[in-house]
Design an enzyme around this catalytic site. Sequence first.
Site, PDB file in Angstrom:
ATOM      1  N   TYR A 187      -1.744   7.133  20.875  1.00 63.17           N
ATOM      2  CA  TYR A 187      -0.632   6.017  19.485  1.00 63.17           C
ATOM      3  C   TYR A 187      -0.895   4.900  19.350  1.00 63.17           C
ATOM      4  O   TYR A 187      -0.871   4.173  18.605  1.00 63.17           O
ATOM      5  CB  TYR A 187       0.844   6.993  19.656  1.00 63.17           C
ATOM      6  CG  TYR A 187       0.976   8.188  19.508  1.00 63.17           C
ATOM      7  CD1 TYR A 187       0.710   9.439  17.981  1.00 63.17           C
ATOM      8  CD2 TYR A 187       1.057   9.824  20.450  1.00 63.17           C
ATOM      9  CE1 TYR A 187       0.538  10.048  17.505  1.00 63.17           C
ATOM     10  CE2 TYR A 187       0.463  10.811  20.088  1.00 63.17           C
ATOM     11  CZ  TYR A 187       1.149  11.123  18.786  1.00 63.17           C
ATOM     12  OH  TYR A 187       1.249  12.570  18.547  1.00 63.17           O
ATOM     13  N   VAL A 208       2.862  16.610  15.456  1.00 64.23           N
ATOM     14  CA  VAL A 208       1.710  16.359  15.785  1.00 64.23           C
ATOM     15  C   VAL A 208       0.212  16.922  16.342  1.00 64.23           C
ATOM     16  O   VAL A 208       0.779  17.238  17.660  1.00 64.23           O
ATOM     17  CB  VAL A 208       1.347  15.058  15.894  1.00 64.23           C
ATOM     18  CG1 VAL A 208       0.295  13.890  15.315  1.00 64.23           C
ATOM     19  CG2 VAL A 208       2.338  13.616  15.484  1.00 64.23           C
ATOM     20  N   PHE A 229      12.304  15.753  20.502  1.00 63.36           N
ATOM     21  CA  PHE A 229      12.126  16.710  18.747  1.00 63.36           C
ATOM     22  C   PHE A 229      11.359  17.023  18.183  1.00 63.36           C
ATOM     23  O   PHE A 229      10.626  16.560  17.656  1.00 63.36           O
ATOM     24  CB  PHE A 229      12.673  15.885  17.929  1.00 63.36           C
ATOM     25  CG  PHE A 229      12.068  13.930  17.965  1.00 63.36           C
ATOM     26  CD1 PHE A 229      11.215  13.409  17.815  1.00 63.36           C
ATOM     27  CD2 PHE A 229      13.194  13.211  19.073  1.00 63.36           C
ATOM     28  CE1 PHE A 229      11.381  11.820  17.580  1.00 63.36           C
ATOM     29  CE2 PHE A 229      12.664  11.554  19.408  1.00 63.36           C
ATOM     30  CZ  PHE A 229      11.581  11.190  18.269  1.00 63.36           C
ATOM     31  N   ARG A 257     -13.084  14.013  13.433  1.00 65.40           N
ATOM     32  CA  ARG A 257     -13.285  14.558  11.828  1.00 65.40           C
ATOM     33  C   ARG A 257     -12.436  13.365  11.408  1.00 65.40           C
ATOM     34  O   ARG A 257     -12.547  13.326  10.400  1.00 65.40           O
ATOM     35  CB  ARG A 257     -13.287  15.969  11.220  1.00 65.40           C
ATOM     36  CG  ARG A 257     -13.898  17.359  12.789  1.00 65.40           C
ATOM     37  CD  ARG A 257     -14.142  17.686  11.366  1.00 65.40           C
ATOM     38  NE  ARG A 257     -14.761  19.110  11.733  1.00 65.40           N
ATOM     39  CZ  ARG A 257     -15.337  20.587  11.519  1.00 65.40           C
ATOM     40  NH1 ARG A 257     -14.361  20.460  10.457  1.00 65.40           N
ATOM     41  NH2 ARG A 257     -15.762  21.280  12.365  1.00 65.40           N
TER      42      ARG A 257
END
Length: 416
Positions: free
Chosen positions: A130, A89, A416, A98
């Site tokens: 998150y 990400v 990962f 934005r």
Amino acid sequence: MATDGTASAPDLRVLQPDEWDEWYDNLLRAFGGAVESAEERGLWRELSAYDRFLGVWDEGACVGTAGAFPFRVTVPGGAAVPAAGITAVSVAATHRRRGLLTSMMRRQLDDVRAWGEPLAVLTASEPDIYGRFGYAAASFQIGAEIDTARVRLSVPAGTDDVRVRYAPPAEVLQACEAVYARLVPRRPGMLLRQPGWERLGLLDSESARGGASPLQCVVAERGGEVVGYARYRVRPGWGPSGHDGTVELGELAGLDGAADAALWRFLFGLDLTTTLRVQGRPADEAWQYQVSDIRRCLPRVRDALYVRLVDVGAALTARTYQCPVDVVFAVEDDFCPWNEGRWRLTGDAKGASCERTSDAADLALSVRELAAAYLGGVSLAPLAAAGRVRELRPGALAEAAVAFGGAVAPWLPHGF
């Protein structure tokens, strides 16, 4: 540009194979621009699930990345539950603020729901990002720098029955993977290794060693059977009083306490070393109770796996509970409103059911608190003390907190 001369909106779309190199270059730049070896880059390309990866493109340039590996994660009770492994990400520094990250998170969770996967999991480079998308830290890990010149290790009965021998890492890969596979159902948070992922543990580029030795491996055997393994590097060192090398542990796995102890004892006793550096180990690992002086091990705890319940009912049904539980949750979930409402969880050590209900709620909380407690590593009780869980029926908190707990701490074995 649009036909009227104004800037066009960025295009969020599924990644195409011929776009991967630019996509990946943008990801690396967002994480500081470190150069990876051709071997590592090639492996990540092979592991990429293109139809589950997203890119944001602005005037032909990649400015955002996100992916979701198709994983199965162990939950309390031993089931391996489908989970989207959120990865890669990033938003280009030129395109911050934005709404690109929010749009990718929105698209991802909608996709995960459509795929029928009740969980999404990730490791967070910046944890505060998150939480607003419903993720919460559900497992933790231990790191340490053990002074092996001064710390002694006591070992359990049976350790001397285990033989430790050197082996080329690639030659014993299958045997090591068999050990790993047997451990997966035993501990929540572990990843059922899909084909290709076993190669991560063998990556050994010279640039990544930082002056340490090439990757070394030992296997633990009992009666001719491989019952454990360790992969590590040695960083030589010499000080005013002589040798002070460091052992850097990469991976260690044993099928029982004696196999584990034999491997730890081997690492403690390596010649010309005085420090054993470990990271990413289970929070409840036994070596912490076998050392003679825990202070000289400098243990430190950090967050590891973040969990997001994409489907509350399916997720809570998929795991078991260590004592009988019958509780109604009033769940808040602004980002995935399909989870909002009251859910009745009934279950025990044999199985569970979680269905929508109109019954009065016993506990009120957001989907983040359920995610934190999901793997059994975080208790609902301190979350309530922090003001994040409200008890609406006396006794419901204690009932749920005990039921959600587990005999072993959850653990993420690799990133990962």
